[in-house]
Design a protein around this motif. Structure first.
Motif, PDB file in Angstrom:
ATOM      1  N   ASP A   1       0.854  -1.185   0.000  1.00  0.00           N
ATOM      2  CA  ASP A   1       0.000   0.000   0.000  1.00  0.00           C
ATOM      3  C   ASP A   1       0.888   1.233   0.000  1.00  0.00           C
ATOM      4  OD1 ASP A   1      -2.400  -1.431   0.103  1.00  0.00           O
ATOM      5  OD2 ASP A   1      -2.307  -1.577   2.281  1.00  0.00           O
ATOM      6  N   TYR A   2       0.504   2.215  -0.795  1.00  0.00           N
ATOM      7  CA  TYR A   2       1.292   3.431  -0.940  1.00  0.00           C
ATOM      8  C   TYR A   2       0.429   4.661  -0.686  1.00  0.00           C
ATOM      9  CZ  TYR A   2       4.512   0.386  -3.487  1.00  0.00           C
ATOM     10  OH  TYR A   2       5.369  -0.609  -3.841  1.00  0.00           O
ATOM     11  N   CYS A   3       1.053   5.712  -0.106  1.00  0.00           N
ATOM     12  CA  CYS A   3       0.364   6.999  -0.031  1.00  0.00           C
ATOM     13  C   CYS A   3       0.226   7.524  -1.461  1.00  0.00           C
ATOM     14  CB  CYS A   3       1.134   7.975   0.856  1.00  0.00           C
ATOM     15  SG  CYS A   3       2.733   8.538   0.224  1.00  0.00           S
ATOM     16  N   GLN A   4      -0.549   8.562  -1.643  1.00  0.00           N
ATOM     17  CA  GLN A   4      -0.809   9.063  -2.996  1.00  0.00           C
ATOM     18  C   GLN A   4       0.475   9.469  -3.713  1.00  0.00           C
ATOM     19  OE1 GLN A   4      -2.707  12.973  -3.702  1.00  0.00           O
ATOM     20  NE2 GLN A   4      -4.371  11.740  -4.568  1.00  0.00           N
ATOM     21  N   GLN A   5       1.385  10.135  -3.017  1.00  0.00           N
ATOM     22  CA  GLN A   5       2.614  10.590  -3.646  1.00  0.00           C
ATOM     23  C   GLN A   5       3.474   9.417  -4.103  1.00  0.00           C
ATOM     24  OE1 GLN A   5       1.241  11.641  -0.779  1.00  0.00           O
ATOM     25  NE2 GLN A   5       1.918  13.686  -0.212  1.00  0.00           N
TER      26      GLN A   5
ATOM     27  N   GLN B   1      -4.961   4.838  -5.060  1.00  0.00           N
ATOM     28  CA  GLN B   1      -5.843   5.071  -3.911  1.00  0.00           C
ATOM     29  C   GLN B   1      -5.777   3.946  -2.884  1.00  0.00           C
ATOM     30  OE1 GLN B   1      -9.749   6.060  -5.407  1.00  0.00           O
ATOM     31  NE2 GLN B   1      -9.051   8.077  -6.043  1.00  0.00           N
ATOM     32  N   ASP B   2      -4.566   3.427  -2.647  1.00  0.00           N
ATOM     33  CA  ASP B   2      -4.377   2.365  -1.662  1.00  0.00           C
ATOM     34  C   ASP B   2      -4.778   2.808  -0.258  1.00  0.00           C
ATOM     35  OD1 ASP B   2      -3.348   0.643  -3.601  1.00  0.00           O
ATOM     36  OD2 ASP B   2      -1.285   1.268  -3.213  1.00  0.00           O
ATOM     37  N   LEU B   3      -4.398   4.023   0.122  1.00  0.00           N
ATOM     38  CA  LEU B   3      -4.664   4.511   1.470  1.00  0.00           C
ATOM     39  C   LEU B   3      -5.788   5.543   1.500  1.00  0.00           C
ATOM     40  CD1 LEU B   3      -1.010   4.798   2.849  1.00  0.00           C
ATOM     41  CD2 LEU B   3      -2.607   2.876   2.987  1.00  0.00           C
ATOM     42  N   ALA B   4      -6.567   5.629   0.436  1.00  0.00           N
ATOM     43  CA  ALA B   4      -7.693   6.561   0.384  1.00  0.00           C
ATOM     44  C   ALA B   4      -8.906   5.960   1.100  1.00  0.00           C
ATOM     45  CB  ALA B   4      -8.052   6.884  -1.066  1.00  0.00           C
ATOM     46  N   ARG B   5      -9.785   6.804   1.538  1.00  0.00           N
ATOM     47  CA  ARG B   5     -11.066   6.434   2.156  1.00  0.00           C
ATOM     48  C   ARG B   5     -10.908   5.647   3.459  1.00  0.00           C
ATOM     49  NH1 ARG B   5     -11.103   5.413  -3.077  1.00  0.00           N
ATOM     50  NH2 ARG B   5     -10.999   3.167  -2.814  1.00  0.00           N
ATOM     51  N   LEU B   6      -9.823   5.897   4.190  1.00  0.00           N
ATOM     52  CA  LEU B   6      -9.648   5.248   5.486  1.00  0.00           C
ATOM     53  C   LEU B   6     -10.293   6.036   6.610  1.00  0.00           C
ATOM     54  CD1 LEU B   6      -5.913   4.134   5.220  1.00  0.00           C
ATOM     55  CD2 LEU B   6      -7.957   2.745   4.871  1.00  0.00           C
ATOM     56  N   CYS B   7     -10.639   7.290   6.323  1.00  0.00           N
ATOM     57  CA  CYS B   7     -11.244   8.145   7.337  1.00  0.00           C
ATOM     58  C   CYS B   7     -12.170   9.143   6.646  1.00  0.00           C
ATOM     59  CB  CYS B   7     -10.168   8.866   8.146  1.00  0.00           C
ATOM     60  SG  CYS B   7      -9.060   9.882   7.146  1.00  0.00           S
TER      61      CYS B   7
ATOM     62  N   HIS C   1      -8.135  11.756   4.032  1.00  0.00           N
ATOM     63  CA  HIS C   1      -9.173  10.906   3.426  1.00  0.00           C
ATOM     64  C   HIS C   1      -8.874  10.547   1.971  1.00  0.00           C
ATOM     65  CE1 HIS C   1     -10.327  14.872   1.983  1.00  0.00           C
ATOM     66  NE2 HIS C   1     -11.023  14.257   1.052  1.00  0.00           N
ATOM     67  N   ALA C   2      -8.013  11.318   1.295  1.00  0.00           N
ATOM     68  CA  ALA C   2      -7.662  11.053  -0.101  1.00  0.00           C
ATOM     69  C   ALA C   2      -6.406  10.181  -0.219  1.00  0.00           C
ATOM     70  CB  ALA C   2      -7.449  12.362  -0.847  1.00  0.00           C
ATOM     71  N   GLY C   3      -5.790   9.829   0.908  1.00  0.00           N
ATOM     72  CA  GLY C   3      -4.577   9.017   0.881  1.00  0.00           C
ATOM     73  C   GLY C   3      -3.309   9.817   0.735  1.00  0.00           C
ATOM     74  N   VAL C   4      -3.398  11.139   0.852  1.00  0.00           N
ATOM     75  CA  VAL C   4      -2.232  12.021   0.736  1.00  0.00           C
ATOM     76  C   VAL C   4      -1.513  12.056   2.081  1.00  0.00           C
ATOM     77  CG1 VAL C   4      -1.465  14.389   0.301  1.00  0.00           C
ATOM     78  CG2 VAL C   4      -3.355  13.430  -1.012  1.00  0.00           C
ATOM     79  N   ARG C   5      -0.197  11.813   2.064  1.00  0.00           N
ATOM     80  CA  ARG C   5       0.575  11.874   3.313  1.00  0.00           C
ATOM     81  C   ARG C   5       0.612  13.310   3.802  1.00  0.00           C
ATOM     82  NH1 ARG C   5       6.615   9.814   4.987  1.00  0.00           N
ATOM     83  NH2 ARG C   5       6.613  10.943   6.953  1.00  0.00           N
ATOM     84  N   VAL C   6       0.377  13.481   5.087  1.00  0.00           N
ATOM     85  CA  VAL C   6       0.396  14.806   5.708  1.00  0.00           C
ATOM     86  C   VAL C   6       1.292  14.760   6.929  1.00  0.00           C
ATOM     87  CG1 VAL C   6      -1.892  15.449   4.895  1.00  0.00           C
ATOM     88  CG2 VAL C   6      -1.674  14.332   7.088  1.00  0.00           C
ATOM     89  N   GLU C   7       1.827  15.888   7.289  1.00  0.00           N
ATOM     90  CA  GLU C   7       2.589  16.023   8.523  1.00  0.00           C
ATOM     91  C   GLU C   7       2.101  17.263   9.241  1.00  0.00           C
ATOM     92  OE1 GLU C   7       6.811  15.857   8.133  1.00  0.00           O
ATOM     93  OE2 GLU C   7       6.774  13.862   7.248  1.00  0.00           O
ATOM     94  N   ARG C   8       2.320  17.293  10.524  1.00  0.00           N
ATOM     95  CA  ARG C   8       1.899  18.424  11.348  1.00  0.00           C
ATOM     96  C   ARG C   8       3.068  19.381  11.529  1.00  0.00           C
ATOM     97  NH1 ARG C   8      -3.608  18.038  12.279  1.00  0.00           N
ATOM     98  NH2 ARG C   8      -4.152  15.840  12.267  1.00  0.00           N
ATOM     99  N   GLY C   9       2.785  20.662  11.369  1.00  0.00           N
ATOM    100  CA  GLY C   9       3.785  21.692  11.617  1.00  0.00           C
ATOM    101  C   GLY C   9       3.919  21.951  13.107  1.00  0.00           C
ATOM    102  N   GLU C  10       4.774  22.871  13.479  1.00  0.00           N
ATOM    103  CA  GLU C  10       4.979  23.182  14.894  1.00  0.00           C
ATOM    104  C   GLU C  10       3.716  23.707  15.548  1.00  0.00           C
ATOM    105  OE1 GLU C  10       8.339  25.679  15.533  1.00  0.00           O
ATOM    106  OE2 GLU C  10       9.669  24.401  14.368  1.00  0.00           O
ATOM    107  N   ASP C  11       2.868  24.358  14.763  1.00  0.00           N
ATOM    108  CA  ASP C  11       1.620  24.903  15.306  1.00  0.00           C
ATOM    109  C   ASP C  11       0.487  23.875  15.309  1.00  0.00           C
ATOM    110  OD1 ASP C  11       1.226  24.707  12.600  1.00  0.00           O
ATOM    111  OD2 ASP C  11       0.419  26.730  12.358  1.00  0.00           O
ATOM    112  N   GLY C  12       0.764  22.647  14.871  1.00  0.00           N
ATOM    113  CA  GLY C  12      -0.253  21.608  14.843  1.00  0.00           C
ATOM    114  C   GLY C  12      -1.040  21.566  13.549  1.00  0.00           C
ATOM    115  N   GLY C  13      -0.791  22.521  12.649  1.00  0.00           N
ATOM    116  CA  GLY C  13      -1.476  22.543  11.358  1.00  0.00           C
ATOM    117  C   GLY C  13      -0.905  21.505  10.412  1.00  0.00           C
ATOM    118  N   ILE C  14      -1.691  21.078   9.456  1.00  0.00           N
ATOM    119  CA  ILE C  14      -1.272  20.048   8.511  1.00  0.00           C
ATOM    120  C   ILE C  14      -0.419  20.649   7.409  1.00  0.00           C
ATOM    121  CG2 ILE C  14      -2.110  18.451   6.745  1.00  0.00           C
ATOM    122  CD1 ILE C  14      -4.424  17.799   8.549  1.00  0.00           C
ATOM    123  N   ILE C  15       0.711  19.997   7.114  1.00  0.00           N
ATOM    124  CA  ILE C  15       1.576  20.372   6.001  1.00  0.00           C
ATOM    125  C   ILE C  15       1.342  19.324   4.923  1.00  0.00           C
ATOM    126  CG2 ILE C  15       3.951  20.719   5.223  1.00  0.00           C
ATOM    127  CD1 ILE C  15       4.669  21.158   8.193  1.00  0.00           C
ATOM    128  N   ASN C  16       0.731  19.684   3.810  1.00  0.00           N
ATOM    129  CA  ASN C  16       0.469  18.724   2.740  1.00  0.00           C
ATOM    130  C   ASN C  16       1.715  18.476   1.917  1.00  0.00           C
ATOM    131  OD1 ASN C  16      -2.217  17.995   3.136  1.00  0.00           O
ATOM    132  ND2 ASN C  16      -2.930  19.849   2.152  1.00  0.00           N
TER     133      ASN C  16
END
Length: 82
Positions: free
Chosen positions: A3-7, A18-24, A45-60
């Protein structure tokens, strides 16, 4: 089956499988193993890997590609475990 993230899916297969899509639900994230990143990653939800920044916001588009040498080592280890 890997299974792979979208990237990583686009990099490996040339398209989004879309291996990791629609999990949430939209707006939420889930943690899953991405074979291309070689780690448990947070995906939306689209399977795109995300990370959290220092402020807790998502970095796509935070995909970390594992060099092929490391990926091959991971695949050998996985074969031994199965």
């Amino acid at each position: 089956m890997a299974d792979y993230c979208q990237q990583c899916s686009v990099r490996v297969h040339g398209r989004d499988t879309q291996d990791l899509a629609r999990l949430c639900e939209p707006g939420a994230t889930a943690w899953e193993l991405c074979e291309g990143c070689g780690d448990v990653v947070e995906v939306d939800h689209a399977g795109v890997r995300v990370e959290r920044g220092e402020d807790g916001g998502i970095i796509n588009d935070a995909c970390r590609i594992v060099p092929s040498r490391d990926l091959t080592r991971w695949q050998r280890l996985k074969r031994r475990l199965w």
